[in-house]
Structures are given as C-alpha cells and as structure tokens.
Scaffold this motif. Structure first.
Motif, PDB file in Angstrom:
ATOM      1  N   MET A 185       0.852  -1.174   0.000  1.00 11.81           N
ATOM      2  CA  MET A 185       0.000   0.000   0.000  1.00 11.81           C
ATOM      3  C   MET A 185       0.898   1.238   0.000  1.00 11.81           C
ATOM      4  N   PRO A 186       0.637   2.198  -0.866  1.00  8.13           N
ATOM      5  CA  PRO A 186       1.530   3.358  -0.966  1.00  8.13           C
ATOM      6  C   PRO A 186       1.427   4.362   0.187  1.00  8.13           C
ATOM      7  N   ILE A 187       0.403   4.287   1.036  1.00 11.02           N
ATOM      8  CA  ILE A 187       0.308   5.162   2.203  1.00 11.02           C
ATOM      9  C   ILE A 187       0.723   4.351   3.432  1.00 11.02           C
ATOM     10  N   VAL A 188       1.759   4.821   4.105  1.00  9.12           N
ATOM     11  CA  VAL A 188       2.281   4.140   5.289  1.00  9.12           C
ATOM     12  C   VAL A 188       1.892   4.951   6.517  1.00  9.12           C
ATOM     13  N   ASP A 205       6.315   5.585  -2.928  1.00  9.22           N
ATOM     14  CA  ASP A 205       6.191   5.179  -4.323  1.00  9.22           C
ATOM     15  C   ASP A 205       6.493   3.683  -4.430  1.00  9.22           C
ATOM     16  N   GLU A 206       5.494   2.900  -4.804  1.00  8.06           N
ATOM     17  CA  GLU A 206       5.682   1.447  -4.910  1.00  8.06           C
ATOM     18  C   GLU A 206       6.553   1.060  -6.089  1.00  8.06           C
ATOM     19  N   GLU A 207       6.663   1.939  -7.091  1.00  2.00           N
ATOM     20  CA  GLU A 207       7.441   1.626  -8.279  1.00  2.00           C
ATOM     21  C   GLU A 207       8.947   1.823  -8.069  1.00  2.00           C
TER      22      GLU A 207
END
Length: 70
Positions: A1-4, A67-69
C-alpha cells in the motif's frame, strides 16, 4: 500500500503504549493495530484530528506516501 501509517514511530518518541493512545483517541486497541499494520482502508478526519491532538503532531508525521514503483 503506498500510504504508510507511522503511528508506531510517534508512540515510541513519546513512550506511549497502544492502549493508552487508543483510550485517549477514543479507538479500540484493535483498531489502532489495524491502522499501524496498514490494513485500514480509510481514516476519518475526526480520528486523524484526535490522533494529532493526542500526539501533538501534524498529519504528515503520521502518514507517508511511498512510491511502490521505486
């Protein structure tokens, strides 16, 4: 998930337990765990406001976009 969610960092800085935090915010310890573990799908602004009030911090101290990428 991109929000931590960084609640654990802020709790550690203040040496505050999850139980104490949950009580002051008005959440159950189980719901705090859901937030800490990144399993929450949404957070009400009123809850975010209460967390910031209790921890004396800004929303950006609790939430981080990753950013997951990368």
């Amino acid at each position: 998930m991109p929000i931590v969610v960084r609640i654990d960092v802020e709790l550690a800085k203040r040496k505050m337990s999850v139980g104490e935090f949950a009580e002051l915010v008005g959440l159950t310890p189980a719901n705090v765990a859901v937030l800490k573990n990144g399993r929450a799908k949404a957070v009400r602004f009123s809850t975010l406001e209460a967390m910031c009030r209790v921890l004396e911090c800004q929303p950006g101290d609790l939430l981080e976009w990753v950013d997951e990428e990368a």
